[in-house]
Design a protein around this motif. Sequence first.
Motif, PDB file in Angstrom:
ATOM      1  N   ILE A   1       0.826  -1.213   0.000  1.00  0.00           N
ATOM      2  CA  ILE A   1       0.000   0.000   0.000  1.00  0.00           C
ATOM      3  C   ILE A   1       0.849   1.246   0.000  1.00  0.00           C
ATOM      4  N   LEU A   2       2.141   1.117   0.306  1.00  0.00           N
ATOM      5  CA  LEU A   2       3.013   2.278   0.365  1.00  0.00           C
ATOM      6  C   LEU A   2       3.606   2.642  -0.986  1.00  0.00           C
ATOM      7  N   PHE A   3       3.326   1.852  -2.002  1.00  0.00           N
ATOM      8  CA  PHE A   3       4.025   2.042  -3.264  1.00  0.00           C
ATOM      9  C   PHE A   3       3.399   3.118  -4.151  1.00  0.00           C
ATOM     10  N   GLY A   4       2.355   3.756  -3.657  1.00  0.00           N
ATOM     11  CA  GLY A   4       1.811   4.911  -4.355  1.00  0.00           C
ATOM     12  C   GLY A   4       1.107   4.547  -5.635  1.00  0.00           C
ATOM     13  N   PRO A   5       1.038   5.476  -6.591  1.00  0.00           N
ATOM     14  CA  PRO A   5       0.311   5.244  -7.833  1.00  0.00           C
ATOM     15  C   PRO A   5       0.871   4.071  -8.615  1.00  0.00           C
ATOM     16  N   ALA A   6       0.075   3.577  -9.545  1.00  0.00           N
ATOM     17  CA  ALA A   6       0.453   2.380 -10.298  1.00  0.00           C
ATOM     18  C   ALA A   6       1.414   2.671 -11.439  1.00  0.00           C
ATOM     19  N   CYS A   7       1.792   3.952 -11.652  1.00  0.00           N
ATOM     20  CA  CYS A   7       2.720   4.253 -12.731  1.00  0.00           C
ATOM     21  C   CYS A   7       4.059   3.594 -12.468  1.00  0.00           C
ATOM     22  N   TYR A   8       4.721   3.197 -13.536  1.00  0.00           N
ATOM     23  CA  TYR A   8       6.015   2.519 -13.467  1.00  0.00           C
ATOM     24  C   TYR A   8       5.912   1.157 -12.789  1.00  0.00           C
ATOM     25  N   THR A   9       4.709   0.606 -12.694  1.00  0.00           N
ATOM     26  CA  THR A   9       4.548  -0.702 -12.072  1.00  0.00           C
ATOM     27  C   THR A   9       3.790  -1.632 -12.992  1.00  0.00           C
ATOM     28  N   ALA A  10       3.914  -2.924 -12.682  1.00  0.00           N
ATOM     29  CA  ALA A  10       3.264  -3.958 -13.484  1.00  0.00           C
ATOM     30  C   ALA A  10       2.341  -4.791 -12.608  1.00  0.00           C
ATOM     31  N   THR A  11       1.509  -5.566 -13.263  1.00  0.00           N
ATOM     32  CA  THR A  11       0.624  -6.506 -12.579  1.00  0.00           C
ATOM     33  C   THR A  11       0.881  -7.905 -13.122  1.00  0.00           C
ATOM     34  N   ILE A  12       1.013  -8.871 -12.212  1.00  0.00           N
ATOM     35  CA  ILE A  12       1.249 -10.259 -12.599  1.00  0.00           C
ATOM     36  C   ILE A  12       0.059 -11.090 -12.145  1.00  0.00           C
ATOM     37  N   THR A  13      -0.484 -11.879 -13.043  1.00  0.00           N
ATOM     38  CA  THR A  13      -1.587 -12.773 -12.714  1.00  0.00           C
ATOM     39  C   THR A  13      -1.296 -14.155 -13.284  1.00  0.00           C
ATOM     40  N   GLY A  14      -2.124 -15.109 -12.900  1.00  0.00           N
ATOM     41  CA  GLY A  14      -1.975 -16.450 -13.439  1.00  0.00           C
ATOM     42  C   GLY A  14      -2.655 -17.474 -12.558  1.00  0.00           C
ATOM     43  N   THR A  15      -2.381 -18.724 -12.839  1.00  0.00           N
ATOM     44  CA  THR A  15      -2.957 -19.820 -12.071  1.00  0.00           C
ATOM     45  C   THR A  15      -1.865 -20.816 -11.696  1.00  0.00           C
ATOM     46  N   VAL A  16      -2.134 -21.554 -10.634  1.00  0.00           N
ATOM     47  CA  VAL A  16      -1.245 -22.625 -10.195  1.00  0.00           C
ATOM     48  C   VAL A  16      -2.067 -23.902 -10.110  1.00  0.00           C
ATOM     49  N   LYS A  17      -1.557 -24.966 -10.728  1.00  0.00           N
ATOM     50  CA  LYS A  17      -2.228 -26.265 -10.689  1.00  0.00           C
ATOM     51  C   LYS A  17      -1.347 -27.283  -9.981  1.00  0.00           C
TER      52      LYS A  17
ATOM     53  N   ALA B   1       6.696  -0.943 -17.313  1.00  0.00           N
ATOM     54  CA  ALA B   1       5.703  -0.092 -16.675  1.00  0.00           C
ATOM     55  C   ALA B   1       4.325  -0.329 -17.281  1.00  0.00           C
ATOM     56  N   ASP B   2       3.323  -0.401 -16.399  1.00  0.00           N
ATOM     57  CA  ASP B   2       1.927  -0.549 -16.817  1.00  0.00           C
ATOM     58  C   ASP B   2       1.665  -1.845 -17.581  1.00  0.00           C
ATOM     59  N   GLN B   3       2.517  -2.844 -17.384  1.00  0.00           N
ATOM     60  CA  GLN B   3       2.332  -4.119 -18.085  1.00  0.00           C
ATOM     61  C   GLN B   3       1.423  -5.047 -17.283  1.00  0.00           C
ATOM     62  N   ASP B   4       0.565  -5.776 -17.979  1.00  0.00           N
ATOM     63  CA  ASP B   4      -0.215  -6.862 -17.394  1.00  0.00           C
ATOM     64  C   ASP B   4       0.353  -8.173 -17.924  1.00  0.00           C
ATOM     65  N   ALA B   5       1.063  -8.903 -17.056  1.00  0.00           N
ATOM     66  CA  ALA B   5       1.713 -10.149 -17.472  1.00  0.00           C
ATOM     67  C   ALA B   5       1.014 -11.339 -16.826  1.00  0.00           C
ATOM     68  N   SER B   6       1.013 -12.456 -17.514  1.00  0.00           N
ATOM     69  CA  SER B   6       0.346 -13.650 -17.007  1.00  0.00           C
ATOM     70  C   SER B   6       1.293 -14.843 -17.096  1.00  0.00           C
ATOM     71  N   PHE B   7       1.400 -15.578 -15.990  1.00  0.00           N
ATOM     72  CA  PHE B   7       2.264 -16.759 -15.937  1.00  0.00           C
ATOM     73  C   PHE B   7       1.550 -17.846 -15.142  1.00  0.00           C
ATOM     74  N   ASP B   8       1.492 -19.033 -15.706  1.00  0.00           N
ATOM     75  CA  ASP B   8       0.879 -20.175 -15.038  1.00  0.00           C
ATOM     76  C   ASP B   8       1.969 -21.122 -14.541  1.00  0.00           C
ATOM     77  N   PHE B   9       1.651 -21.839 -13.461  1.00  0.00           N
ATOM     78  CA  PHE B   9       2.605 -22.769 -12.862  1.00  0.00           C
ATOM     79  C   PHE B   9       1.943 -24.122 -12.652  1.00  0.00           C
ATOM     80  N   ALA B  10       2.766 -25.167 -12.721  1.00  0.00           N
ATOM     81  CA  ALA B  10       2.328 -26.527 -12.412  1.00  0.00           C
ATOM     82  C   ALA B  10       3.246 -27.074 -11.319  1.00  0.00           C
ATOM     83  N   LEU B  11       2.670 -27.428 -10.189  1.00  0.00           N
ATOM     84  CA  LEU B  11       3.450 -27.921  -9.063  1.00  0.00           C
ATOM     85  C   LEU B  11       3.655 -29.424  -9.158  1.00  0.00           C
ATOM     86  N   GLN B  12       4.798 -29.861  -8.658  1.00  0.00           N
ATOM     87  CA  GLN B  12       5.094 -31.284  -8.555  1.00  0.00           C
ATOM     88  C   GLN B  12       5.375 -31.630  -7.095  1.00  0.00           C
ATOM     89  N   LYS B  13       5.094 -32.854  -6.735  1.00  0.00           N
ATOM     90  CA  LYS B  13       5.348 -33.290  -5.362  1.00  0.00           C
ATOM     91  C   LYS B  13       6.836 -33.204  -5.044  1.00  0.00           C
TER      92      LYS B  13
END
Length: 268
Positions: A15-31, A95-107
């Motif tokens: 919450i201290l990082f201020g406005p979203a300028c110069y920042t990115a968002t990472i989303t995705g799923t983990v299976k 900056a201002d990038q929306d990136a998506s990365f998915d992961f697959a976990l192994q035991k």
Amino acid sequence: MRLRSKLLPLIGLIILFGPACYTATITGTVKGPDGAPFEGAFVQAQNTKTRMAFIVLTDSQGRYRVEKVPAGEYQLTSRATGYRGDPRPGVILTADQDASFDFALQKAPIRWNELSIYQAKQLLPASTGKDTLFAQCFVCHGFQTRMASARRDADGWQDRVQYMRDAMHFSLSWRFDDKMAADVASFLNSSFGADATLPRSPADLPDYKNTTRKFTSDAMNIVYVEYEMPGPSRMPFSAAPNKDGYLWIPNFGIANKITRLDPKTGVM
């Protein structure tokens, strides 16, 4: 038993990082290994230059979201107790990038350094050394990185216990005598030493399953931000913010320093 922690975890500092300028968002799923969505996996994005790490948990659908990540090069990892995912190094976020990365976990084998202090208290064998360790030492730190992750012989554990007595003499001298030190060193050697009597994996103990807990839905809304402390012999204890947004960190023991952290850049 050394308290020279290299990492200072600070919860919710996003919450201290201020406005979203110069920042990115990472989303995705983990299976999981079965291909189903994995709830409660940790996903971490660590900046290779500043060493700042942003960590979130996946929800019931295996989804995660990390917002306001400063632009730069990152390594992405996913993990859970008893599971590992392949790391993704060299991820460039702009900056201002929306990136998506998915992961697959192994035991993967469950290790002692993955457990909580609560679990360790339930599973580690009873002894006077254990009682002293939990009552006197875990006020400031846990066992995961400096104990369960180390392999030392009896002399090595005695050396680390004495190091802590010397470094923290102002608080330990009157409540940590020679017998207590010997008991703690003996307990650490039998638990985590080169000739430890405990199984390598706590999952091999019959009571392990009774100590596991599920994450609540509230935990999925937390962003953990970790900063790597510079230099040797740092003993960060806590952090206090000032009106300008910096955080002041006392370094106890032989460090005898005060660190000022800029949470926006990770500079200390």
